[in-house]
Design a protein around this motif. Structure first.
Motif, mmCIF file in Angstrom:
data_model
loop_
_atom_site.group_PDB
_atom_site.id
_atom_site.type_symbol
_atom_site.label_atom_id
_atom_site.label_comp_id
_atom_site.label_asym_id
_atom_site.label_seq_id
_atom_site.Cartn_x
_atom_site.Cartn_y
_atom_site.Cartn_z
ATOM 1 N N ARG A 1 0.838 -1.212 0.000
ATOM 2 C CA ARG A 1 0.000 0.000 0.000
ATOM 3 C C ARG A 1 0.862 1.247 0.000
ATOM 4 O O ARG A 1 1.782 1.376 0.810
ATOM 5 C CB ARG A 1 -0.898 0.012 1.248
ATOM 6 C CG ARG A 1 -1.853 1.210 1.306
ATOM 7 C CD ARG A 1 -2.630 1.224 2.614
ATOM 8 N NE ARG A 1 -1.800 1.643 3.725
ATOM 9 C CZ ARG A 1 -1.676 2.912 4.150
ATOM 10 N NH1 ARG A 1 -2.346 3.880 3.540
ATOM 11 N NH2 ARG A 1 -0.900 3.203 5.168
ATOM 12 N N GLU A 2 0.561 2.147 -0.916
ATOM 13 C CA GLU A 2 1.226 3.445 -0.895
ATOM 14 C C GLU A 2 0.635 4.261 0.247
ATOM 15 O O GLU A 2 -0.568 4.212 0.506
ATOM 16 C CB GLU A 2 1.035 4.161 -2.232
ATOM 17 C CG GLU A 2 1.713 3.442 -3.390
ATOM 18 C CD GLU A 2 1.585 4.197 -4.699
ATOM 19 O OE1 GLU A 2 1.088 5.344 -4.673
ATOM 20 O OE2 GLU A 2 1.967 3.641 -5.742
ATOM 21 N N GLN A 3 1.467 5.040 0.901
ATOM 22 C CA GLN A 3 1.074 5.674 2.154
ATOM 23 C C GLN A 3 -0.169 6.539 2.027
ATOM 24 O O GLN A 3 -0.991 6.596 2.927
ATOM 25 C CB GLN A 3 2.235 6.515 2.698
ATOM 26 C CG GLN A 3 1.997 6.984 4.123
ATOM 27 C CD GLN A 3 3.274 7.543 4.753
ATOM 28 O OE1 GLN A 3 4.309 7.607 4.105
ATOM 29 N NE2 GLN A 3 3.194 7.956 5.995
ATOM 30 N N ALA A 4 -0.348 7.193 0.906
ATOM 31 C CA ALA A 4 -1.488 8.102 0.754
ATOM 32 C C ALA A 4 -2.766 7.378 0.325
ATOM 33 O O ALA A 4 -3.829 7.994 0.264
ATOM 34 C CB ALA A 4 -1.149 9.179 -0.270
ATOM 35 N N THR A 5 -2.681 6.094 0.044
ATOM 36 C CA THR A 5 -3.842 5.365 -0.456
ATOM 37 C C THR A 5 -4.659 4.789 0.690
ATOM 38 O O THR A 5 -4.155 3.954 1.452
ATOM 39 C CB THR A 5 -3.401 4.199 -1.389
ATOM 40 O OG1 THR A 5 -2.602 4.726 -2.444
ATOM 41 C CG2 THR A 5 -4.613 3.491 -1.971
ATOM 42 N N PRO A 6 -5.926 5.204 0.826
ATOM 43 C CA PRO A 6 -6.764 4.602 1.866
ATOM 44 C C PRO A 6 -7.199 3.200 1.455
ATOM 45 O O PRO A 6 -7.095 2.819 0.281
ATOM 46 C CB PRO A 6 -7.967 5.544 1.939
ATOM 47 C CG PRO A 6 -8.063 6.112 0.563
ATOM 48 C CD PRO A 6 -6.645 6.215 0.054
ATOM 49 N N PRO B 1 -6.006 4.834 6.892
ATOM 50 C CA PRO B 1 -7.179 5.590 6.436
ATOM 51 C C PRO B 1 -8.156 4.652 5.737
ATOM 52 O O PRO B 1 -7.745 3.773 4.971
ATOM 53 C CB PRO B 1 -6.600 6.639 5.489
ATOM 54 C CG PRO B 1 -5.252 6.124 5.108
ATOM 55 C CD PRO B 1 -4.761 5.306 6.253
#
Length: 304
Positions: free
Chosen positions: A252-257, A280
């Motif tokens: 998971r990319e950090q900004a992806t909920p 998130p």
């Protein structure tokens, strides 16, 4: 207000759900039973479907759109698979028609990942993805669909790029029923012991390779220090879910909920676990998602 214009069916391995719906997605009636693929393969898919349509007084000319295991090789008509990378619109174009029926009946295909290193399949979840995300989605999405066989799906711009299946629910059932831990959880009720569950999630998430050992500790902890059946069951559940999350969240990319598509107890458990990990989260009810997805399929097949 217009009446029903089509029938939507989610036909799983062990469950059957049917809704009478109109083009606007309004539900006029519904039926539920345990006549999933396993039962219908013996008694006849057409007769199972017709019995529920008769019970609702459905008009003879209403078309039917179906997702799930009715389209499997052992189902009514094999609907095949769309290969990854698969745009969700490709699922709508691949519906198989059931021949020899008085009414128009279509079964949606699944999605296959024909990767020798990571082969995988889904059937039914593609319709939930369609209902939860729609076709006009942009950017990247990571979707978790808990269940007997949980799915983690990576999408970009409405295209399923890759996914992975985890036998978490089936493993829980097997461990709880067929191992020495069945004694540890005897008499546990359905209430969630959040403390025991979260503790187990965090331990397994931090060290998923220790999962088999963490499971045995459920018994040794009870023998040496006591503890109730409730805490033992939640520890088993938390251990298995924690190990799944370690793998599912690894890319998971950090900004992806995470979009969580689930219902009932599973929705609560996965939501607790993901929140405890500070991930998130967007949450959608699984039944609403599949109904929306079937509505989108009906619109694409008959109303465009």
């Amino acid at each position: 207000m217009s009446g029903p214009s089509y029938v939507a069916v989610d036909w799983g391995t062990s469950s059957f759900r049917l809704w009478l719906m109109n083009a606007g997605g309004q539900v006029f009636g519904e039926r539920r039973s345990d006549e999933g693929m396993t039962t219908a393969a013996r008694t006849g898919f057409a007769s199972v479907l017709q019995s529920h349509l008769d019970a609702l007084g459905a008009a003879a000319n209403l078309p039917v759109v179906i997702c799930g295991m009715a389209g499997a090789r052992q189902g009514w008509v094999e609907a095949g698979y769309i290969d990854t990378p698969a745009h969700l619109s490709d699922v709508l174009k691949g519906a198989a028609m059931v021949s020899g029926q008085a009414r128009d009946i279509r079964i949606l295909p699944g999605i296959a990942q024909r990767n020798v290193a990571a082969p995988d399949v889904m059937r039914g979840e593609e319709t939930q993805l369609l209902g939860a995300l729609g076709l006009d989605v942009s950017g990247k999405a990571l979707v978790c669909l808990p269940g007997t066989h949980s799915k983690w799906v990576h999408l970009h711009g409405g295209t399923v790029e890759r996914f992975a299946t985890f036998m978490t629910g089936e493993l829980f059932s097997a461990v709880a029923r067929d191992t020495i831990l069945s004694h540890a959880i005897a008499g546990a009720d359905e209430a969630v012991d959040a403390d025991a569950f979260c503790s187990a999630v965090m331990e397994a998430f931090a060290a998923p390779a220790l999962s088999a050992n963490l499971l045995f500790r459920v018994r040794s902890r009870q023998l040496l220090f006591g503890g109730g059946a409730q805490a033992a069951r939640e520890t088993i559940s938390g251990t298995l879910i924690g190990a799944e999350l370690a793998a599912g969240l690894a890319e998971r990319e950090q900004a992806t909920p995470v979009t969580l598509i689930a219902s009932g107890r599973l929705q609560r458990l996965y939501q607790i676990a993901l929140q405890r990990l500070s991930i998130p989260l967007n949450v959608m009810d699984a039944e609403e998602a599949v109904r929306r997805g079937l509505a989108g399929a009906a619109a694409a097949i008959w109303h465009n």
